[in-house]
Design a protein around this motif. Structure first.
Motif, PDB file in Angstrom:
ATOM      1  N   VAL A 125      24.208  15.418  -6.921  1.00 49.00           N
ATOM      2  CA  VAL A 125      25.129  16.341  -6.263  1.00 49.00           C
ATOM      3  C   VAL A 125      25.050  17.698  -6.944  1.00 49.00           C
ATOM      4  CG1 VAL A 125      27.549  16.811  -5.720  1.00 49.00           C
ATOM      5  CG2 VAL A 125      26.668  14.495  -5.530  1.00 49.00           C
ATOM      6  N   ASP A 126      24.887  18.738  -6.148  1.00 50.24           N
ATOM      7  CA  ASP A 126      24.756  20.088  -6.689  1.00 50.24           C
ATOM      8  C   ASP A 126      26.058  20.532  -7.364  1.00 50.24           C
ATOM      9  OD1 ASP A 126      23.291  22.743  -6.813  1.00 50.24           O
ATOM     10  OD2 ASP A 126      25.122  23.309  -5.765  1.00 50.24           O
ATOM     11  N   LEU A 127      25.941  21.065  -8.578  1.00 50.20           N
ATOM     12  CA  LEU A 127      27.103  21.553  -9.317  1.00 50.20           C
ATOM     13  C   LEU A 127      26.837  22.973  -9.834  1.00 50.20           C
ATOM     14  CD1 LEU A 127      29.797  20.002  -9.779  1.00 50.20           C
ATOM     15  CD2 LEU A 127      29.099  19.713 -12.154  1.00 50.20           C
ATOM     16  N   THR A 128      26.030  23.713  -9.086  1.00 45.09           N
ATOM     17  CA  THR A 128      25.748  25.096  -9.473  1.00 45.09           C
ATOM     18  C   THR A 128      27.039  25.879  -9.643  1.00 45.09           C
ATOM     19  OG1 THR A 128      23.654  25.017  -8.258  1.00 45.09           O
ATOM     20  CG2 THR A 128      24.509  27.195  -8.818  1.00 45.09           C
ATOM     21  N   GLN A 129      27.938  25.691  -8.710  1.00 47.57           N
ATOM     22  CA  GLN A 129      29.282  26.258  -8.827  1.00 47.57           C
ATOM     23  C   GLN A 129      30.252  25.089  -9.039  1.00 47.57           C
ATOM     24  OE1 GLN A 129      30.231  29.828  -6.216  1.00 47.57           O
ATOM     25  NE2 GLN A 129      28.631  28.881  -4.983  1.00 47.57           N
ATOM     26  N   PRO A 130      30.594  24.787 -10.284  1.00 49.86           N
ATOM     27  CA  PRO A 130      31.394  23.593 -10.560  1.00 49.86           C
ATOM     28  C   PRO A 130      32.817  23.669 -10.027  1.00 49.86           C
ATOM     29  CG  PRO A 130      31.094  24.892 -12.555  1.00 49.86           C
ATOM     30  CD  PRO A 130      30.205  25.488 -11.517  1.00 49.86           C
ATOM     31  N   TYR A 131      33.312  24.896  -9.816  1.00 50.56           N
ATOM     32  CA  TYR A 131      34.639  25.073  -9.237  1.00 50.56           C
ATOM     33  C   TYR A 131      34.485  25.620  -7.824  1.00 50.56           C
ATOM     34  CZ  TYR A 131      36.110  24.754 -14.117  1.00 50.56           C
ATOM     35  OH  TYR A 131      36.300  24.346 -15.409  1.00 50.56           O
ATOM     36  N   CYS A 132      35.295  25.113  -6.914  1.00 51.21           N
ATOM     37  CA  CYS A 132      35.219  25.531  -5.517  1.00 51.21           C
ATOM     38  C   CYS A 132      35.481  27.030  -5.398  1.00 51.21           C
ATOM     39  CB  CYS A 132      36.246  24.751  -4.696  1.00 51.21           C
ATOM     40  SG  CYS A 132      36.426  25.371  -3.011  1.00 51.21           S
ATOM     41  N   PRO A 133      34.541  27.806  -4.860  1.00 54.42           N
ATOM     42  CA  PRO A 133      34.752  29.256  -4.745  1.00 54.42           C
ATOM     43  C   PRO A 133      35.903  29.612  -3.812  1.00 54.42           C
ATOM     44  CG  PRO A 133      32.740  28.577  -3.603  1.00 54.42           C
ATOM     45  CD  PRO A 133      33.211  27.392  -4.373  1.00 54.42           C
ATOM     46  N   ASP A 134      36.100  28.827  -2.761  1.00 52.27           N
ATOM     47  CA  ASP A 134      37.218  29.087  -1.855  1.00 52.27           C
ATOM     48  C   ASP A 134      38.556  28.917  -2.571  1.00 52.27           C
ATOM     49  OD1 ASP A 134      35.494  29.565   0.224  1.00 52.27           O
ATOM     50  OD2 ASP A 134      36.439  28.143   1.597  1.00 52.27           O
ATOM     51  N   LEU A 135      38.709  27.784  -3.248  1.00 50.97           N
ATOM     52  CA  LEU A 135      39.978  27.475  -3.907  1.00 50.97           C
ATOM     53  C   LEU A 135      40.249  28.461  -5.040  1.00 50.97           C
ATOM     54  CD1 LEU A 135      42.159  25.405  -3.370  1.00 50.97           C
ATOM     55  CD2 LEU A 135      41.145  23.929  -5.125  1.00 50.97           C
ATOM     56  N   ARG A 136      39.207  28.834  -5.784  1.00 52.71           N
ATOM     57  CA  ARG A 136      39.360  29.846  -6.825  1.00 52.71           C
ATOM     58  C   ARG A 136      39.827  31.170  -6.206  1.00 52.71           C
ATOM     59  NH1 ARG A 136      35.886  32.247  -9.138  1.00 52.71           N
ATOM     60  NH2 ARG A 136      36.967  32.652 -11.114  1.00 52.71           N
ATOM     61  N   GLY A 137      39.285  31.486  -5.056  1.00 50.67           N
ATOM     62  CA  GLY A 137      39.671  32.722  -4.388  1.00 50.67           C
ATOM     63  C   GLY A 137      41.154  32.750  -4.046  1.00 50.67           C
ATOM     64  N   TYR A 138      41.682  31.616  -3.600  1.00 44.89           N
ATOM     65  CA  TYR A 138      43.116  31.548  -3.306  1.00 44.89           C
ATOM     66  C   TYR A 138      43.943  31.703  -4.581  1.00 44.89           C
ATOM     67  CZ  TYR A 138      42.281  30.003   1.524  1.00 44.89           C
ATOM     68  OH  TYR A 138      41.909  29.936   2.854  1.00 44.89           O
ATOM     69  N   VAL A 139      43.495  31.089  -5.685  1.00 49.60           N
ATOM     70  CA  VAL A 139      44.219  31.234  -6.949  1.00 49.60           C
ATOM     71  C   VAL A 139      44.244  32.696  -7.382  1.00 49.60           C
ATOM     72  CG1 VAL A 139      44.276  30.604  -9.395  1.00 49.60           C
ATOM     73  CG2 VAL A 139      43.683  28.874  -7.692  1.00 49.60           C
ATOM     74  N   LEU A 140      43.125  33.380  -7.237  1.00 51.95           N
ATOM     75  CA  LEU A 140      43.061  34.786  -7.624  1.00 51.95           C
ATOM     76  C   LEU A 140      43.923  35.658  -6.704  1.00 51.95           C
ATOM     77  CD1 LEU A 140      39.267  35.109  -8.516  1.00 51.95           C
ATOM     78  CD2 LEU A 140      41.210  34.791 -10.061  1.00 51.95           C
ATOM     79  N   ARG A 141      43.967  35.332  -5.429  1.00 54.29           N
ATOM     80  CA  ARG A 141      44.857  36.043  -4.514  1.00 54.29           C
ATOM     81  C   ARG A 141      46.308  35.839  -4.910  1.00 54.29           C
ATOM     82  NH1 ARG A 141      43.624  34.141   1.406  1.00 54.29           N
ATOM     83  NH2 ARG A 141      45.616  35.219   1.706  1.00 54.29           N
ATOM     84  N   ALA A 142      46.648  34.613  -5.312  1.00 52.00           N
ATOM     85  CA  ALA A 142      48.014  34.317  -5.737  1.00 52.00           C
ATOM     86  C   ALA A 142      48.374  35.099  -6.996  1.00 52.00           C
ATOM     87  CB  ALA A 142      48.173  32.823  -5.975  1.00 52.00           C
ATOM     88  N   ALA A 143      47.410  35.219  -7.908  1.00 56.60           N
ATOM     89  CA  ALA A 143      47.655  35.986  -9.130  1.00 56.60           C
ATOM     90  C   ALA A 143      47.945  37.440  -8.794  1.00 56.60           C
ATOM     91  CB  ALA A 143      46.451  35.877 -10.056  1.00 56.60           C
ATOM     92  N   GLU A 144      47.190  37.971  -7.853  1.00 59.41           N
ATOM     93  CA  GLU A 144      47.385  39.372  -7.469  1.00 59.41           C
ATOM     94  C   GLU A 144      48.743  39.579  -6.794  1.00 59.41           C
ATOM     95  OE1 GLU A 144      45.148  42.846  -4.799  1.00 59.41           O
ATOM     96  OE2 GLU A 144      44.186  40.891  -5.138  1.00 59.41           O
ATOM     97  N   SER A 145      49.095  38.673  -5.880  1.00 59.65           N
ATOM     98  CA  SER A 145      50.347  38.845  -5.133  1.00 59.65           C
ATOM     99  C   SER A 145      51.569  38.594  -6.007  1.00 59.65           C
ATOM    100  CB  SER A 145      50.369  37.915  -3.915  1.00 59.65           C
ATOM    101  OG  SER A 145      50.399  36.553  -4.320  1.00 59.65           O
ATOM    102  N   SER A 146      51.437  37.739  -7.016  1.00 63.62           N
ATOM    103  CA  SER A 146      52.570  37.402  -7.877  1.00 63.62           C
ATOM    104  C   SER A 146      52.707  38.341  -9.063  1.00 63.62           C
ATOM    105  CB  SER A 146      52.443  35.972  -8.392  1.00 63.62           C
ATOM    106  OG  SER A 146      51.296  35.839  -9.225  1.00 63.62           O
ATOM    107  N   GLY A 147      51.640  39.106  -9.345  1.00 62.57           N
ATOM    108  CA  GLY A 147      51.657  39.983 -10.501  1.00 62.57           C
ATOM    109  C   GLY A 147      51.414  39.272 -11.818  1.00 62.57           C
ATOM    110  N   VAL A 148      50.988  38.017 -11.745  1.00 63.78           N
ATOM    111  CA  VAL A 148      50.684  37.262 -12.965  1.00 63.78           C
ATOM    112  C   VAL A 148      49.271  37.636 -13.418  1.00 63.78           C
ATOM    113  CG1 VAL A 148      50.346  34.973 -13.970  1.00 63.78           C
ATOM    114  CG2 VAL A 148      52.196  35.355 -12.334  1.00 63.78           C
ATOM    115  N   PRO A 149      49.110  38.195 -14.609  1.00 64.16           N
ATOM    116  CA  PRO A 149      47.759  38.578 -15.059  1.00 64.16           C
ATOM    117  C   PRO A 149      46.925  37.344 -15.389  1.00 64.16           C
ATOM    118  CG  PRO A 149      49.361  38.962 -16.800  1.00 64.16           C
ATOM    119  CD  PRO A 149      50.150  38.561 -15.593  1.00 64.16           C
ATOM    120  N   VAL A 150      45.710  37.306 -14.889  1.00 63.31           N
ATOM    121  CA  VAL A 150      44.795  36.217 -15.198  1.00 63.31           C
ATOM    122  C   VAL A 150      43.426  36.806 -15.527  1.00 63.31           C
ATOM    123  CG1 VAL A 150      45.985  34.569 -13.677  1.00 63.31           C
ATOM    124  CG2 VAL A 150      44.007  35.843 -12.813  1.00 63.31           C
ATOM    125  N   ILE A 151      42.670  36.066 -16.303  1.00 64.02           N
ATOM    126  CA  ILE A 151      41.261  36.388 -16.528  1.00 64.02           C
ATOM    127  C   ILE A 151      40.494  35.748 -15.378  1.00 64.02           C
ATOM    128  CG2 ILE A 151      39.314  36.186 -18.120  1.00 64.02           C
ATOM    129  CD1 ILE A 151      41.438  35.844 -20.369  1.00 64.02           C
TER     130      ILE A 151
END
Length: 261
Positions: A125-151
């Motif tokens: 099974v391909d694991l080039t991107q071990p974390y789902c890019p879609d789901l990560r994108g939603y987490v990053l959107r949530a960080a932006e909308s909530s004002g919570v700083p994330v790396i």
């Protein structure tokens, strides 16, 4: 059926703001999961919560039944998993209290049951991107909308534990390009991909890794920093589950098909 699962890590037995409902204990073909699965609601979404280390934080990282934990989520109908964990910062600029959404993994574990295909089946099974890019994108959107700083990105190197690393090991990991170090990131990500579930990690930096900061690391420090980060996690998760989720464009749900199965 709940579409979302949350794996809670060290010092995080409950998710702030989550209304907990009934619990369910499952038995899987791969043994017993770490704990009961607790159903609840967060920002109106049906969510299932699992404590990775079991009640009272009694299961060491190398003894966690990762296969049973992920399989149980699938049995409950979970399609997307958020894994929350504690990690040590390998780079001096990644300070305790920071939150990272990693996008890469280096696996240094051994002796763990790390695949559902350890019998006669041959599957890659391909694991080039071990974390789902879609789901990560939603987490990053949530960080932006909530004002919570994330790396927004970084490489998580996973070690066996339960011992902590030497300063020389951390120096080596840094040369390899690792940013944070933890003990539970793998095989979680790989197993989720084998089950065709979207998987994303949220790492709370609870300490500097060996040789980066001064003094010895203690478990109390890890738990205390995680507790101090609860407000930020609560805001981040509430913003995440308040989002509108669209049909996934990632390949997580067809991982076996793409592997030729």
């Amino acid at each position: 059926m709940p579409a979302f699962g949350i794996i809670a890590g060290s010092g995080l037995d409950n998710i702030p703001g989550m209304d907990i409902g009934p619990s369910e204990r499952l038995s899987t073909p791969f043994g017993e999961p770490s704990d009961v699965y607790r159903a609840g609601k967060l920002a109106g979404k049906d969510v299932v919560l699992l404590s990775r280390h079991g009640p009272g934080h009694r299961i060491q990282p190398q003894r966690i039944n990762y296969r049973a934990n992920l399989w149980g989520f699938r049995e409950l109908g979970v399609e997307k998993v958020i894994s929350i964990s504690a990690a040590g910062g390998i780079r001096s600029e990644i300070k305790p209290g920071a939150i990272m959404v990693p996008d890469q993994v280096i696996d240094m574990t051994s002796g763990r049951a790390s695949t559902f295909y350890d019998a006669e089946d041959v599957i890659h099974v391909d694991l080039t991107q071990p974390y789902c890019p879609d789901l990560r994108g939603y987490v990053l959107r949530a960080a932006e909308s909530s004002g919570v700083p994330v790396i927004k990105s970084g490489t998580y190197i996973c070690v066996n534990g339960p011992r902590l690393e030497t300063a020389a090991e951390i120096k080596t990991f840094s040369l390899w390009g690792a940013d944070i170090v933890g003990m539970t990131g793998m095989p979680e990500a790989a197993l989720a991909r084998e089950l065709e579930m979207c998987f994303a990690g949220i790492s709370v930096i609870t300490n500097f890794a060996a040789g980066i900061g001064s003094g010895k690391l203690t478990t109390a420090e890890v738990v205390e920093t995680m507790q101090d980060s609860l407000d930020g996690l609560r805001l981040l998760l509430q913003a995440f589950f308040a989002l509108t989720f669209f049909a996934p464009g990632c390949g997580c749900g067809r991982a076996l098909e793409d592997a030729g199965m």
